[in-house]
Motif scaffolding. Structure first.
Motif, mmCIF file in Angstrom:
data_model
loop_
_atom_site.group_PDB
_atom_site.id
_atom_site.type_symbol
_atom_site.label_atom_id
_atom_site.label_comp_id
_atom_site.label_asym_id
_atom_site.label_seq_id
_atom_site.Cartn_x
_atom_site.Cartn_y
_atom_site.Cartn_z
ATOM 1 N N MET A 1 0.872 -1.060 -0.064
ATOM 2 C CA MET A 1 -0.012 -0.206 0.177
ATOM 3 C C MET A 1 0.924 1.179 0.019
ATOM 4 S SD MET A 1 -3.102 0.050 2.606
ATOM 5 C CE MET A 1 -3.871 -1.727 2.737
ATOM 6 N N THR A 3 1.869 4.963 0.995
ATOM 7 C CA THR A 3 1.665 5.898 2.273
ATOM 8 C C THR A 3 1.888 7.303 1.457
ATOM 9 O OG1 THR A 3 3.892 5.392 2.869
ATOM 10 C CG2 THR A 3 1.841 4.336 3.888
ATOM 11 N N GLY A 26 -12.403 1.955 3.768
ATOM 12 C CA GLY A 26 -11.187 1.473 4.040
ATOM 13 C C GLY A 26 -11.358 0.341 5.058
ATOM 14 N N VAL A 30 -8.235 2.322 9.706
ATOM 15 C CA VAL A 30 -7.564 3.293 8.885
ATOM 16 C C VAL A 30 -7.971 4.508 9.324
ATOM 17 C CG1 VAL A 30 -9.576 3.135 7.163
ATOM 18 C CG2 VAL A 30 -6.836 3.571 6.578
ATOM 19 N N GLU A 120 -5.844 5.011 3.095
ATOM 20 C CA GLU A 120 -4.942 3.732 3.183
ATOM 21 C C GLU A 120 -3.748 3.898 4.158
ATOM 22 O OE1 GLU A 120 -3.414 3.058 -0.701
ATOM 23 O OE2 GLU A 120 -2.582 4.716 -0.690
ATOM 24 N N ASP A 122 -0.380 1.516 6.126
ATOM 25 C CA ASP A 122 0.080 0.019 5.931
ATOM 26 C C ASP A 122 -0.375 -0.620 7.249
ATOM 27 O OD1 ASP A 122 1.787 0.438 8.591
ATOM 28 O OD2 ASP A 122 3.098 1.756 7.272
ATOM 29 N N LEU A 150 -10.055 -6.200 0.068
ATOM 30 C CA LEU A 150 -9.936 -4.771 -0.186
ATOM 31 C C LEU A 150 -9.747 -4.854 -1.727
ATOM 32 C CD1 LEU A 150 -9.821 -1.875 0.233
ATOM 33 C CD2 LEU A 150 -7.288 -2.256 0.737
ATOM 34 N N PRO A 152 -8.779 -1.507 -3.989
ATOM 35 C CA PRO A 152 -8.843 -0.032 -4.080
ATOM 36 C C PRO A 152 -9.982 0.490 -5.081
ATOM 37 C CG PRO A 152 -6.842 -0.951 -3.733
ATOM 38 C CD PRO A 152 -7.922 -2.167 -4.048
ATOM 39 N N THR A 161 -8.028 8.621 -3.376
ATOM 40 C CA THR A 161 -7.135 7.982 -2.481
ATOM 41 C C THR A 161 -6.167 8.769 -1.726
ATOM 42 O OG1 THR A 161 -7.417 5.964 -4.104
ATOM 43 C CG2 THR A 161 -5.419 6.017 -2.189
#
Length: 186
Positions: A1, A3, A26, A30, A120, A122, A150, A152, A161
């Protein structure tokens, strides 16, 4: 994912909009509810946590560490979509996992104008957050199943996002600033 604060996905419709119905989505931990509530406050619209729309049987199942099936989710997703549709003229922010495209499609069947904000983070940060949430019905043990489920946002889905590692207020402000122009464009 990722960041990175720069989203891999950012599709916001243009044109005249009342504050569009928004789903902050999410996996568990999150920050959907916290960021969603803060965003609703910035937008001056109502906030609803979709967890409060689950039937008791779903809550009991999750509290027992049992993942929901799609059959458990469909009626709940319809209710989430109807909540968005019923408030579409005055604006609303709903915190909802909406983990799969099919789930988001079901919500859009009830309210086609819904924007999805995919938060999102980690896995390490998510686990840390989940262990610091006493009393929540969703146990940390279900995180792996959510991460596996999940999907996205796809490029044809309205929304964006955002990395949620920067804290509640910073994340809500970033979403607000990224949406403010398109949401209130005359």
């Amino acid at each position: 994912m990722s960041t990175d604060a720069s989203p891999e996905h950012s599709r916001i419709p243009s044109g005249p909009l009342t504050p569009a119905p928004i789903v902050v989505m999410g996996v568990s931990g999150v920050g959907k509810s916290s960021v969603g509530s803060a965003l609703a406050s910035l937008l001056k619209v109502r906030f609803v946590d979709a967890d409060s729309l689950h039937p008791l049987a779903n809550v009991q199942k999750m509290a027992g560490g049992i993942s929901l099936t799609d059959e458990d989710r469909w009626p709940w997703l319809r209710v989430v979509g109807l909540a968005l549709a019923s408030a579409s003229t005055e604006g609303i922010v709903v915190a909802c996992s909406a983990l799969r495209r099919a789930y988001r499609d079901e919500i859009r069947r009830q309210e086609p104008g819904t924007l999805f904000i995919f938060l999102e983070a980690d896995g390490t940060l998510l686990r840390e957050r989940l262990t610091q949430r006493p009393g929540h019905f969703m146990p940390a043990s279900l995180l792996d199943s959510q991460l596996e489920t999940l999907e996205p946002l796809e490029s044809d889905e309205a929304g964006l996002t955002i990395a949620s590692a920067g804290g509640i207020d910073a994340t809500a402000r970033e979403v607000f600033h990224r949406l403010a122009g398109p949401l209130f464009k005359a």
